[in-house]
Design a protein around this motif. Structure first.
Motif, PDB file in Angstrom:
ATOM      1  N   GLY A 191       0.789  -1.233   0.000  1.00 19.19           N
ATOM      2  CA  GLY A 191       0.000   0.000   0.000  1.00 19.19           C
ATOM      3  C   GLY A 191       0.817   1.276   0.000  1.00 19.19           C
ATOM      4  O   GLY A 191       0.248   2.374   0.046  1.00 19.19           O
ATOM      5  N   ARG A 192       2.123   1.170  -0.040  1.00 18.14           N
ATOM      6  CA  ARG A 192       2.956   2.373  -0.014  1.00 18.14           C
ATOM      7  C   ARG A 192       3.119   2.956  -1.418  1.00 18.14           C
ATOM      8  O   ARG A 192       3.271   2.217  -2.389  1.00 18.14           O
ATOM      9  N   PRO A 193       3.092   4.265  -1.524  1.00 19.66           N
ATOM     10  CA  PRO A 193       3.348   4.888  -2.837  1.00 19.66           C
ATOM     11  C   PRO A 193       4.756   4.564  -3.337  1.00 19.66           C
ATOM     12  O   PRO A 193       5.669   4.303  -2.539  1.00 19.66           O
ATOM     13  N   GLN A 194       4.920   4.602  -4.644  1.00 16.55           N
ATOM     14  CA  GLN A 194       6.226   4.332  -5.252  1.00 16.55           C
ATOM     15  C   GLN A 194       6.692   5.576  -6.007  1.00 16.55           C
ATOM     16  O   GLN A 194       6.002   6.061  -6.905  1.00 16.55           O
ATOM     17  N   LEU A 195       7.852   6.075  -5.620  1.00 12.99           N
ATOM     18  CA  LEU A 195       8.462   7.248  -6.251  1.00 12.99           C
ATOM     19  C   LEU A 195       9.791   6.820  -6.838  1.00 12.99           C
ATOM     20  O   LEU A 195      10.652   6.280  -6.119  1.00 12.99           O
ATOM     21  N   VAL A 196       9.989   7.051  -8.162  1.00  8.63           N
ATOM     22  CA  VAL A 196      11.207   6.574  -8.819  1.00  8.63           C
ATOM     23  C   VAL A 196      11.822   7.690  -9.666  1.00  8.63           C
ATOM     24  O   VAL A 196      11.167   8.678  -9.999  1.00  8.63           O
ATOM     25  N   GLY A 197      13.077   7.520 -10.020  1.00  3.14           N
ATOM     26  CA  GLY A 197      13.754   8.456 -10.904  1.00  3.14           C
ATOM     27  C   GLY A 197      14.308   9.654 -10.173  1.00  3.14           C
ATOM     28  O   GLY A 197      14.665   9.586  -8.983  1.00  3.14           O
ATOM     29  N   ALA A 198      14.385  10.783 -10.879  1.00  7.47           N
ATOM     30  CA  ALA A 198      15.022  11.977 -10.330  1.00  7.47           C
ATOM     31  C   ALA A 198      14.348  12.461  -9.063  1.00  7.47           C
ATOM     32  O   ALA A 198      15.013  12.956  -8.142  1.00  7.47           O
ATOM     33  N   ALA A 199      13.026  12.319  -8.975  1.00  4.31           N
ATOM     34  CA  ALA A 199      12.311  12.788  -7.790  1.00  4.31           C
ATOM     35  C   ALA A 199      12.687  11.972  -6.563  1.00  4.31           C
ATOM     36  O   ALA A 199      12.660  12.483  -5.437  1.00  4.31           O
ATOM     37  N   ALA A 200      13.051  10.710  -6.759  1.00  7.84           N
ATOM     38  CA  ALA A 200      13.434   9.854  -5.634  1.00  7.84           C
ATOM     39  C   ALA A 200      14.919   9.994  -5.293  1.00  7.84           C
ATOM     40  O   ALA A 200      15.306   9.972  -4.129  1.00  7.84           O
ATOM     41  N   GLU A 201      15.737  10.169  -6.314  1.00  6.05           N
ATOM     42  CA  GLU A 201      17.186  10.226  -6.107  1.00  6.05           C
ATOM     43  C   GLU A 201      17.661  11.606  -5.696  1.00  6.05           C
ATOM     44  O   GLU A 201      18.729  11.754  -5.087  1.00  6.05           O
ATOM     45  N   GLY A 202      16.897  12.636  -6.049  1.00  7.50           N
ATOM     46  CA  GLY A 202      17.336  14.008  -5.813  1.00  7.50           C
ATOM     47  C   GLY A 202      18.125  14.496  -7.010  1.00  7.50           C
ATOM     48  O   GLY A 202      18.997  13.790  -7.534  1.00  7.50           O
TER      49      GLY A 202
END
Length: 437
Positions: A252-263
Motif C-alpha cells: 500500500g505504499r506509494p512508489q516514487l522513482v527516478g530523479a524525484a526519488a534520487e534528488g
C-alpha cells in the motif's frame, strides 16, 4: 461496482545516459510520469520538482473537484519551474513533460503535456489515449505523415508544448472513465521510441503488472536504450480484491522513482554555490560530460541565450523597420495614382489620392477645380459628391464630372424691374389744366 487501483512504477537510466531525468509516481490514487529535458540545463531538476508538486494530490480531496485540483497542481508546478529559473539563470531552458491520472473512485482526472504517453489496455486491445504535442504528430493530423513515418522521423521528439515555467503552454485536462480490468500505462519516450505499440500491447498483457513493467523496461534496453526509460502502470480491480503478495503495491505504499526519488544533481551554474577551488576528478569529469552536446537537449530544449542576442535583436528590428518603411513608401505611391470626385467651396473638384486622414501625412491633393456648382446638382447627386465618388483613373474622374455637368440645372436669371407705364395724352392734358388752375 467499486474499483480500486493497483500500481507499479519502474525506471532505468538507459544505456547512453549518465543520469536519470525521468520521474515516476504510483499509488492507489495517482499515477504520473514526468520526462525532464534540457541536458545539463537541469532536466532532472525540472521533472523532480514537478513530480514533487503533483504527488501532493495523493490524498483525500473532499472539498474540490479532482480535475480542478489537478489543473491547479499543474499550474503550481509550472510556476515553481519559473521560480527556479529566476533564482538560477544557469538552468534556463530546462523543462519537463507530464502525464498524470488522478483516480477519484469513479473516474480519472487526466493531465497531459509533451510527448510522454498514456496507453489503455482494455479487453486485450491497446489504445493510446494521449496525443503527443510534437511536430511530427501535427504532420500526422494534417495527413502529411503516416504514424509509421512519424515513428522514424528525425524530428519526432521536437516538442510543441512542454512545461518550461512560462504561461504560454497549457496541459490537456480531461476526464476518463475506467472499468474493471483496465490497465493504464504511462511512460516516457524512452519506452515508446524503443518499443512499438504491438510489442507494448503484448508485454502489457502479462499476468501481473509488475511483470509487465519489468518486461517493458527490459525490452526498451534490449532495443537500444538510448534514453531514460520509465513506466508506471495502474490496474483497476474490484475494491476488496485479494492483493497478490508478490505485487510491489501489496504493502500500500506509494512508489516514487527516478530523479524525484534520487534528488537532482547539484547544479553547476552561477547559483550552485561552491568555493571556486579545484574540484575532485569525478566532479570535473561530470562537468565535461555536461558541456558535451546532448542530443536530447538539441531536440527538446530551447538554446541558452547568446551573448550576441541583443545584436540579433537589433538586426531583426532593423529588418522589420525596413520592411515597414518600404511598405509605407509603396502604399503612398499607390495612393497617388488614385482619383476621386468630391467638393470644395461649393464646386465639384477632382482629387488625386485617397480619402484618408493620417497624422503628419497628406494622401489627397486638389487636381482640378471644375466649373460645376454643387448647388446646381440634384440633391441625391450632390450628397454623393460631398461623400466622394471614387474613380478608376484620371479619365474616369473627368467622365464623372461630365456626367454631373449634364445633370446640372441652368441657374434662373434674376428678374429685371418692370418699367413704369407712360400716362395717356388725355390724362396728361387734364393734369396740365389742374396745375394751371
Amino acid at each position: 461496482m467499486s474499483l480500486t487501483l493497483r500500481y507499479v512504477a519502474l525506471t532505468d537510466v538507459g544505456l547512453r545516459r549518465s543520469s536519470n531525468q525521468d520521474s515516476g509516481y504510483a499509488s492507489s490514487r495517482l499515477i504520473a510520469v514526468a520526462d525532464g529535458m534540457g541536458g545539463a540545463a537541469a532536466g532532472d531538476l525540472a521533472s523532480a520538482e514537478t513530480m514533487n508538486v503533483i504527488r501532493q494530490l495523493d490524498r483525500e480531496l473532499p472539498e474540490i473537484d479532482p480535475l480542478e485540483a489537478l489543473q491547479k497542481a499543474v499550474a503550481h508546478a509550472n510556476q515553481r519551474l519559473g521560480e527556479l529559473v529566476a533564482e538560477d539563470p544557469s538552468v534556463e531552458g530546462m523543462g519537463t513533460t507530464l502525464e498524470a491520472m488522478l483516480w477519484d473512485g469513479e473516474r480519472f482526472a487526466t493531465a497531459h503535456i509533451g510527448d510522454s504517453r498514456a496507453y489503455l489496455l482494455r479487453d486485450g486491445e491497446l489504445t493510446q489515449i494521449s496525443t503527443d504535442h510534437t511536430f511530427v504528430q501535427s504532420l500526422v493530423e494534417e495527413g502529411k505523415l503516416t504514424p509509421e513515418e512519424a515513428r522514424v522521423h528525425p524530428h519526432r521528439s521536437l516538442l510543441l508544448r512542454v512545461m518550461l515555467g512560462r504561461d504560454d503552454n497549457d496541459a490537456d485536462l480531461e476526464w476518463f472513465e475506467g472499468q474493471v480490468g483496465d490497465r493504464f500505462l504511462l511512460c516516457s519516450d524512452g519506452l515508446s521510441d524503443m518499443v512499438d505499440d504491438a510489442t507494448i500491447q503484448q508485454l502489457l498483457s502479462a499476468e501481473t503488472i509488475d511483470q509487465a513493467a519489468s518486461d517493458l523496461v527490459r525490452t526498451a534496453l534490449e532495443n537500444g536504450g538510448y534514453d531514460n526509460v520509465t513506466v508506471v502502470i495502474g490496474e483497476l480491480v474490484p475494491s476488496g480484491a485479494v492483493s497478490e503478495e508478490e505485487l510491489s503495491s501489496a504493502d500500500g505504499r506509494p512508489q516514487l522513482v527516478g530523479a524525484a526519488a534520487e534528488g537532482p544533481r547539484p547544479r553547476t551554474g552561477n547559483a550552485a554555490g561552491g568555493s571556486g577551488k579545484a574540484r575532485s576528478r569525478e566532479e570535473r569529469k561530470e562537468r565535461r560530460r555536461e558541456k558535451e552536446v546532448d542530443p536530447e537537449e538539441l531536440r527538446y530544449a530551447p538554446r541558452p541565450p547568446s551573448k550576441w542576442r541583443w545584436v540579433r535583436r537589433l538586426v531583426a528590428l532593423a529588418v522589420v523597420v525596413g520592411i515597414v518603411a518600404a511598405g509605407a513608401f509603396y502604399a503612398y505611391r499607390w495612393s497617388q495614382d488614385q482619383y476621386y470626385v468630391a467638393s470644395a467651396d461649393g464646386k465639384v473638384v477632382i482629387y488625386r489620392g485617397v480619402q484618408a486622414d493620417l497624422p503628419l501625412v497628406t494622401l489627397k491633393h486638389v487636381d482640378e477645380v471644375t466649373d460645376v456648382e454643387l448647388d446646381t446638382l440634384p440633391t441625391f447627386r450632390a450628397q454623393q459628391v460631398r461623400g466622394g465618388i471614387e474613380a478608376d483613373s484620371r479619365a474616369d474622374a473627368e467622365q464623372i464630372v461630365e456626367n454631373l455637368r449634364g445633370l446640372a440645372e441652368e441657374p434662373e436669371p434674376s428678374p429685371s424691374p418692370s418699367p413704369s407705364p407712360s400716362p395717356s395724352p388725355s390724362a396728361s392734358r387734364t393734369a396740365d389744366r389742374e396745375r394751371s388752375a
